[in-house]
Design a protein around this motif. Structure first.
Motif, PDB file in Angstrom:
ATOM      1  N   GLU A   1       0.833  -1.211   0.000  1.00 42.34           N
ATOM      2  CA  GLU A   1       0.000   0.000   0.000  1.00 42.34           C
ATOM      3  C   GLU A   1       0.868   1.261   0.000  1.00 42.34           C
ATOM      4  OE1 GLU A   1      -3.317   2.238   2.776  1.00 42.34           O
ATOM      5  OE2 GLU A   1      -2.843   0.139   3.192  1.00 42.34           O
ATOM      6  N   THR A   2       1.868   1.286   0.874  1.00 42.04           N
ATOM      7  CA  THR A   2       2.753   2.453   0.963  1.00 42.04           C
ATOM      8  C   THR A   2       3.566   2.605  -0.319  1.00 42.04           C
ATOM      9  OG1 THR A   2       2.913   2.009   3.321  1.00 42.04           O
ATOM     10  CG2 THR A   2       4.492   3.547   2.421  1.00 42.04           C
ATOM     11  N   ILE A   3       4.004   1.499  -0.887  1.00 40.85           N
ATOM     12  CA  ILE A   3       4.781   1.538  -2.129  1.00 40.85           C
ATOM     13  C   ILE A   3       3.966   2.196  -3.239  1.00 40.85           C
ATOM     14  CG2 ILE A   3       5.687   0.077  -3.995  1.00 40.85           C
ATOM     15  CD1 ILE A   3       6.661  -1.840  -1.707  1.00 40.85           C
ATOM     16  N   ARG A   4       2.717   1.795  -3.388  1.00 52.96           N
ATOM     17  CA  ARG A   4       1.862   2.383  -4.442  1.00 52.96           C
ATOM     18  C   ARG A   4       1.718   3.891  -4.247  1.00 52.96           C
ATOM     19  NH1 ARG A   4       2.134  -0.643  -8.784  1.00 52.96           N
ATOM     20  NH2 ARG A   4       2.022  -2.819  -8.177  1.00 52.96           N
ATOM     21  N   LYS A   5       1.559   4.319  -2.987  1.00 51.99           N
ATOM     22  CA  LYS A   5       1.446   5.757  -2.699  1.00 51.99           C
ATOM     23  C   LYS A   5       2.749   6.470  -3.047  1.00 51.99           C
ATOM     24  CE  LYS A   5      -1.996   5.529   0.980  1.00 51.99           C
ATOM     25  NZ  LYS A   5      -2.164   5.359   2.407  1.00 51.99           N
ATOM     26  N   ARG A   6       3.892   5.866  -2.671  1.00 52.73           N
ATOM     27  CA  ARG A   6       5.193   6.483  -2.957  1.00 52.73           C
ATOM     28  C   ARG A   6       5.412   6.608  -4.463  1.00 52.73           C
ATOM     29  NH1 ARG A   6       9.116   2.681  -0.010  1.00 52.73           N
ATOM     30  NH2 ARG A   6      10.752   4.002  -0.850  1.00 52.73           N
ATOM     31  N   LEU A   7       5.009   5.586  -5.217  1.00 52.85           N
ATOM     32  CA  LEU A   7       5.169   5.627  -6.675  1.00 52.85           C
ATOM     33  C   LEU A   7       4.288   6.719  -7.279  1.00 52.85           C
ATOM     34  CD1 LEU A   7       5.297   1.799  -7.448  1.00 52.85           C
ATOM     35  CD2 LEU A   7       7.200   3.416  -7.555  1.00 52.85           C
ATOM     36  N   GLN A   8       3.070   6.847  -6.773  1.00 50.02           N
ATOM     37  CA  GLN A   8       2.155   7.883  -7.275  1.00 50.02           C
ATOM     38  C   GLN A   8       2.712   9.274  -6.981  1.00 50.02           C
ATOM     39  OE1 GLN A   8      -0.555   7.025  -9.178  1.00 50.02           O
ATOM     40  NE2 GLN A   8      -0.404   9.185  -9.666  1.00 50.02           N
ATOM     41  N   THR A   9       3.218   9.459  -5.768  1.00 47.07           N
ATOM     42  CA  THR A   9       3.817  10.744  -5.385  1.00 47.07           C
ATOM     43  C   THR A   9       4.998  11.056  -6.293  1.00 47.07           C
ATOM     44  OG1 THR A   9       3.129  10.452  -3.102  1.00 47.07           O
ATOM     45  CG2 THR A   9       4.928  12.006  -3.485  1.00 47.07           C
ATOM     46  N   PHE A  10       5.828  10.043  -6.548  1.00 48.53           N
ATOM     47  CA  PHE A  10       6.983  10.237  -7.431  1.00 48.53           C
ATOM     48  C   PHE A  10       6.522  10.690  -8.816  1.00 48.53           C
ATOM     49  CE2 PHE A  10       9.636   8.444 -10.815  1.00 48.53           C
ATOM     50  CZ  PHE A  10      10.764   9.224 -10.628  1.00 48.53           C
ATOM     51  N   ARG A  11       5.540   9.994  -9.379  1.00 48.08           N
ATOM     52  CA  ARG A  11       5.045  10.350 -10.727  1.00 48.08           C
ATOM     53  C   ARG A  11       4.475  11.774 -10.746  1.00 48.08           C
ATOM     54  NH1 ARG A  11       7.796   7.364 -13.874  1.00 48.08           N
ATOM     55  NH2 ARG A  11       7.646   5.180 -13.414  1.00 48.08           N
ATOM     56  N   ASN A  12       3.706  12.133  -9.715  1.00 41.29           N
ATOM     57  CA  ASN A  12       3.038  13.440  -9.684  1.00 41.29           C
ATOM     58  C   ASN A  12       4.002  14.592  -9.436  1.00 41.29           C
ATOM     59  OD1 ASN A  12       0.638  12.103 -10.041  1.00 41.29           O
ATOM     60  ND2 ASN A  12       0.002  12.255  -7.907  1.00 41.29           N
ATOM     61  N   GLU A  13       4.983  14.385  -8.543  1.00 40.63           N
ATOM     62  CA  GLU A  13       5.829  15.494  -8.110  1.00 40.63           C
ATOM     63  C   GLU A  13       7.203  15.523  -8.756  1.00 40.63           C
ATOM     64  OE1 GLU A  13       5.885  15.559  -3.845  1.00 40.63           O
ATOM     65  OE2 GLU A  13       3.722  15.898  -3.717  1.00 40.63           O
ATOM     66  N   SER A  14       7.816  14.357  -8.940  1.00 40.65           N
ATOM     67  CA  SER A  14       9.207  14.337  -9.416  1.00 40.65           C
ATOM     68  C   SER A  14       9.335  14.287 -10.935  1.00 40.65           C
ATOM     69  CB  SER A  14       9.955  13.162  -8.797  1.00 40.65           C
ATOM     70  OG  SER A  14       9.973  13.308  -7.387  1.00 40.65           O
ATOM     71  N   MET A  15       8.382  13.669 -11.616  1.00 39.41           N
ATOM     72  CA  MET A  15       8.481  13.641 -13.083  1.00 39.41           C
ATOM     73  C   MET A  15       8.469  15.049 -13.691  1.00 39.41           C
ATOM     74  SD  MET A  15       9.336  10.735 -14.024  1.00 39.41           S
ATOM     75  CE  MET A  15       9.270  11.013 -15.790  1.00 39.41           C
ATOM     76  N   PRO A  16       7.711  16.014 -13.124  1.00 40.15           N
ATOM     77  CA  PRO A  16       7.810  17.379 -13.655  1.00 40.15           C
ATOM     78  C   PRO A  16       9.229  17.967 -13.561  1.00 40.15           C
ATOM     79  CG  PRO A  16       5.795  17.154 -12.375  1.00 40.15           C
ATOM     80  CD  PRO A  16       6.587  15.888 -12.182  1.00 40.15           C
ATOM     81  N   VAL A  17      10.027  17.512 -12.584  1.00 38.46           N
ATOM     82  CA  VAL A  17      11.422  17.967 -12.485  1.00 38.46           C
ATOM     83  C   VAL A  17      12.192  17.481 -13.715  1.00 38.46           C
ATOM     84  CG1 VAL A  17      13.585  17.795 -11.167  1.00 38.46           C
ATOM     85  CG2 VAL A  17      11.388  17.945  -9.952  1.00 38.46           C
ATOM     86  N   VAL A  18      12.017  16.200 -14.049  1.00 35.14           N
ATOM     87  CA  VAL A  18      12.689  15.614 -15.210  1.00 35.14           C
ATOM     88  C   VAL A  18      12.269  16.371 -16.476  1.00 35.14           C
ATOM     89  CG1 VAL A  18      12.914  13.500 -16.598  1.00 35.14           C
ATOM     90  CG2 VAL A  18      12.911  13.356 -14.094  1.00 35.14           C
ATOM     91  N   GLU A  19      10.974  16.707 -16.564  1.00 30.52           N
ATOM     92  CA  GLU A  19      10.476  17.424 -17.744  1.00 30.52           C
ATOM     93  C   GLU A  19      11.012  18.856 -17.800  1.00 30.52           C
ATOM     94  OE1 GLU A  19       6.279  16.777 -17.136  1.00 30.52           O
ATOM     95  OE2 GLU A  19       6.587  14.605 -17.362  1.00 30.52           O
ATOM     96  N   LYS A  20      11.020  19.553 -16.666  1.00 30.67           N
ATOM     97  CA  LYS A  20      11.470  20.958 -16.642  1.00 30.67           C
ATOM     98  C   LYS A  20      12.941  21.086 -17.048  1.00 30.67           C
ATOM     99  CE  LYS A  20      12.255  24.990 -13.695  1.00 30.67           C
ATOM    100  NZ  LYS A  20      11.927  26.025 -14.632  1.00 30.67           N
ATOM    101  N   TYR A  21      13.767  20.163 -16.573  1.00 32.65           N
ATOM    102  CA  TYR A  21      15.208  20.239 -16.821  1.00 32.65           C
ATOM    103  C   TYR A  21      15.633  19.269 -17.929  1.00 32.65           C
ATOM    104  CZ  TYR A  21      15.305  22.882 -12.452  1.00 32.65           C
ATOM    105  OH  TYR A  21      15.093  23.819 -11.473  1.00 32.65           O
ATOM    106  N   ALA A  22      14.721  18.972 -18.864  1.00 28.63           N
ATOM    107  CA  ALA A  22      14.956  17.942 -19.889  1.00 28.63           C
ATOM    108  C   ALA A  22      16.292  18.092 -20.604  1.00 28.63           C
ATOM    109  CB  ALA A  22      13.809  17.945 -20.899  1.00 28.63           C
ATOM    110  N   SER A  23      16.744  19.326 -20.842  1.00 29.62           N
ATOM    111  CA  SER A  23      17.992  19.527 -21.593  1.00 29.62           C
ATOM    112  C   SER A  23      19.223  19.053 -20.815  1.00 29.62           C
ATOM    113  CB  SER A  23      18.156  21.007 -21.952  1.00 29.62           C
ATOM    114  OG  SER A  23      18.296  21.779 -20.772  1.00 29.62           O
ATOM    115  N   MET A  24      19.081  18.884 -19.481  1.00 28.83           N
ATOM    116  CA  MET A  24      20.213  18.447 -18.650  1.00 28.83           C
ATOM    117  C   MET A  24      20.119  16.967 -18.263  1.00 28.83           C
ATOM    118  SD  MET A  24      20.179  21.628 -15.986  1.00 28.83           S
ATOM    119  CE  MET A  24      21.353  20.860 -14.889  1.00 28.83           C
TER     120      MET A  24
END
Length: 195
Positions: free
Chosen positions: A148-171
């Motif tokens: 249960e906690t793993i699924r929540k952590r994965l969802q949080t990662f997708r929602n919050e951290s993937m935008p970091v990867v997208e914002k800094y895509a050139s790096m």
């Protein structure tokens, strides 16, 4: 907001290491440290170390973390900055593990701590990350390695951290993390050798 001063002028590469829980960040960071002599800095470890020292700040952090609240961003940035400053003269480079988790954290890091040379992103499907974490949970004793906690952590990662990867895509250098550890590290080496 606490004033943490002007950003540091760091002469060696500073690399953010991103990836979901179970993507192998810690394992790969250890291998990079061994081969390249970089300093590995994990914001979570810095917070836990401060709490363990039982300093006045550590006691404040302990109270915040015990309540399940988030540590103020400026506090985390100050700890990161202190850790980098402490090793700036001897380090061949810095790996900032699992940070930033949000775009705001990334922007504040580059404006208050130091500039970043590159981002290594370990890409792995949610199903594989979950399987790895469940396997780790059998022996890790970590309370957060349950389904249960793993699924929540994965969802949080997708929602919050993937935008970091997208914002800094050139790096960003994306490294598929599905292969065995040494194969993944071969791809890391191919990138690190160019830094």
């Amino acid at each position: 907001m606490t004033d943490i001063g002007a950003p540091l002028d760091i002469k060696v590469p500073v690399v953010w290491v991103l990836g979901g829980p179970g993507s192998g960040k810690g394992t790969q960071c250890a291998k990079i440290v061994e081969k390249y002599g970089y300093v590995h800095i994990s914001s979570g470890d810095l917070l836990r170390d401060e709490v363990a020292k039982a300093t006045p700040l550590g006691q404040q952090l302990s109270a915040i973390m015990t309540k399940g609240e988030l540590v103020p961003l400026e506090t985390v940035l100050q700890l990161l900055k202190n850790a980098i400053k402490e090793k700036a003269d001897s380090a061949k480079g810095f790996l900032i593990d699992g940070y930033p988790r949000t775009v705001e954290q990334g922007e504040k890091f580059t404006s208050l701590v130091c500039s970043v040379k590159a981002i290594v992103f370990f890409d792995l499907s949610d199903d594989l990350m979950a399987a790895r974490l469940l396997e780790r949970g059998k022996s890790s004793g970590r309370a957060d390695d349950n389904e249960e906690t793993i699924r929540k952590r994965l969802q949080t990662f997708r929602n919050e951290s993937m935008p970091v990867v997208e914002k800094y895509a050139s790096m960003v250098v994306t490294i598929p993390a599905t292969d065995p550890v040494d194969v993944v590290f071969g791809k890391v080496v191919a990138f690190m050798d160019k830094l």
